[in-house]
Design a protein around this motif. Structure first.
Motif, short mmCIF file in Angstrom:
data_model
loop_
_atom_site.label_atom_id
_atom_site.label_comp_id
_atom_site.label_asym_id
_atom_site.label_seq_id
_atom_site.Cartn_x
_atom_site.Cartn_y
_atom_site.Cartn_z
N UNK A 170 0.84 -1.20 0.00
CA UNK A 170 0.00 0.00 0.00
C UNK A 170 0.87 1.25 0.00
N UNK A 171 1.87 1.28 0.87
CA UNK A 171 2.73 2.45 0.96
C UNK A 171 3.62 2.67 -0.24
N UNK A 172 3.95 1.58 -0.96
CA UNK A 172 4.87 1.67 -2.09
C UNK A 172 4.17 1.79 -3.44
N UNK B 266 -7.20 -2.19 8.26
CA UNK B 266 -7.90 -3.15 7.40
C UNK B 266 -8.51 -2.44 6.18
N UNK B 267 -9.17 -1.31 6.42
CA UNK B 267 -9.86 -0.61 5.33
C UNK B 267 -8.89 0.04 4.36
N UNK C 16 -6.39 8.05 0.28
CA UNK C 16 -7.17 7.61 1.43
C UNK C 16 -6.54 6.38 2.06
N UNK C 17 -6.06 5.47 1.22
CA UNK C 17 -5.42 4.25 1.73
C UNK C 17 -4.14 4.57 2.49
N UNK D 193 -3.36 4.01 6.42
CA UNK D 193 -2.21 3.21 6.84
C UNK D 193 -1.31 4.00 7.77
N UNK D 194 -0.97 5.23 7.39
CA UNK D 194 -0.05 6.05 8.18
C UNK D 194 -0.64 6.40 9.54
#
Length: 414
Positions: free
Chosen positions: A240-242, A293-294, A329-330, A334-335
């Motif tokens: 997600x972060x990458x 999770x979301x 948003x993701x 996450x952060x």
């Protein structure tokens, strides 16, 4: 901890400083804008996977080496001020690469700047987390993080719409270079505001070597069950972060000279930042694991839209604004969930070590994972990388269910 009046003052200052920090990260977003600049410099696709690792490598080196000095100081806010000053100078250098610099020289300068910027951003994150956890009540941390992001989104939205109204046909290298300058100014403002935070002194610890800090982090991983489980789950969220740089370079290839294409994407991330408060704030205050999770689901949805759209229709900039909104948003989920979870779970006396250990381990893994995805994109096809990112994001969401629970009131399953 300070009393009510001081607490309110610190919270206001941290919201403003965080707003400027987030604004700087929007104008010179390492995930969106800087990969776009890389594409304009003619950087090869196979090296895209090393953009995020360059940032992570700098962050890894800085955070491992800065923790001993941070713990040896009674106040930690000046570390933040120094780091944002470095970020501002680096962004001014990056802006110069768009003004006719030799192709090879421009790419070399760009990658060096990415490493230095990663170092300064890593220190900024660590210092911000540490000072916030010291001066803000634990039940207010998630709310404050959301407000920082939302405030910066509103300011960004006003600024970008104003620029588009005043210059409706502008989309050139000068425009993107000015974004770097605006980001540098925002970092300076963040440092000036953060310097006014009333930070209570911490217990001063003797300065130790960077290697001893690495050993401390590894010891936490081996001996603290909740932290080991968090690191295993968090490593699955690297997808997600990458992910965003791959989408950014792909969008730059599609819409490099389309009027205000990059501006529209930045606006989309700004609007998403505004919406992130109602989306994430309440969830974070109840259970940061649900936000984690979301975030994986949002990242997977973004990738699915790109893949389906490219198969069945011609590429349109407006569709990509939705993609980047979902990615933003993701990443925000996450952060914010990761920061909130660690802030609530870590014992106060060892918090900097836990934060540095987490960032160091994820930095090493991120370099490897992002590099492999970049090789896949360059040697096979960009869509092969996007499909893999979607699958990994879904797997990460499923893995988040295994995290130890935390009670916002102070009790946790450790």
């Amino acid at each position: 901890m300070a009393g009510g009046k001081s607490r309110f003052g610190n919270e206001t200052l941290l919201i403003v400083a965080g707003c400027f920090s987030a604004l700087a990260n929007r104008f010179a977003n390492p995930q969106v804008v800087l990969p776009w600049v890389y594409s304009l410099l003619g950087g090869p696709l196979i090296l895209v996977g090393f953009l995020a690792p360059s940032i992570r490598l700098g962050g890894l080196l800085a955070q491992v080496t800065v923790v001993p000095g941070l713990l040896a100081r009674p106040t930690r806010k000046w570390t933040f001020v120094a780091a944002v000053s470095v970020s501002a100078m680096v962004l001014l250098v990056i802006s110069s690469t768009l003004w006719g610099m030799n192709h090879t020289a421009g790419l070399v300068v760009f990658f060096v700047c990415m490493i230095v910027l990663g170092a300064s951003l890593g220190v900024t994150t660590l210092a911000m987390q540490e000072v916030t956890a010291k001066v803000i009540p634990r039940e207010r941390i998630g709310h404050l993080l959301s407000l920082q992001v939302s405030a910066s989104g509103l300011v960004l939205l006003v600024l970008m719409l104003s620029v588009m109204w005043l210059h409706p046909d502008v989309e050139n290298d000068a425009h993107r270079a000015m974004m770097m300058v605006a980001a540098a100014v925002a970092w300076i403002m963040a440092g000036l505001v953060f310097a006014r935070v009333k930070e209570p002194p911490s217990a001063v610890e003797s300065k130790t070597s960077a290697w001893s800090e690495i050993a401390s982090g590894w010891r936490f991983y081996r001996t603290v069950p909740w932290f080991r489980r968090f690191m295993l789950v968090r490593s699955t969220f690297l997808s997600v972060g990458l992910a965003t740089p791959f989408y950014s370079v792909h969008a730059a290839q599609e819409f490099a000279r389309t009027a205000h294409s990059l501006s529209l994407i930045i606006i989309a991330t700004g609007v998403t930042s505004v919406l992130s408060a109602p989306v994430w704030s309440a969830v974070l205050q109840r259970d940061p694991r649900k936000a984690l999770f979301r975030s994986g689901l949002f990242a997977a949805a973004a990738g699915a839209i790109v893949i389906i759209h490219e198969i069945y229709a011609e590429a349109y900039p407006l569709v990509y604004t939705l993609v980047f909104a979902l990615l933003q948003l993701a990443v925000q989920g996450l952060t914010q969930s990761s920061k909130t979870y660690l802030a609530l779970m870590c014992p106060e006396e060892d918090r900097p070590r836990y934060l540095a250990a987490s960032n160091a381990m994820l930095g090493v893994l991120g370099i490897v994972v992002s590099g492999l995805i970049g090789v896949l994109a360059g040697s096979v096809h960009i869509y092969a990388a996007l499909v893999l990112l979607v699958v990994l994001a879904l797997a990460a969401s499923a893995a988040s269910r295994s995290l130890a629970g935390v009670d916002i009131g102070g009790n946790a399953e450790k």
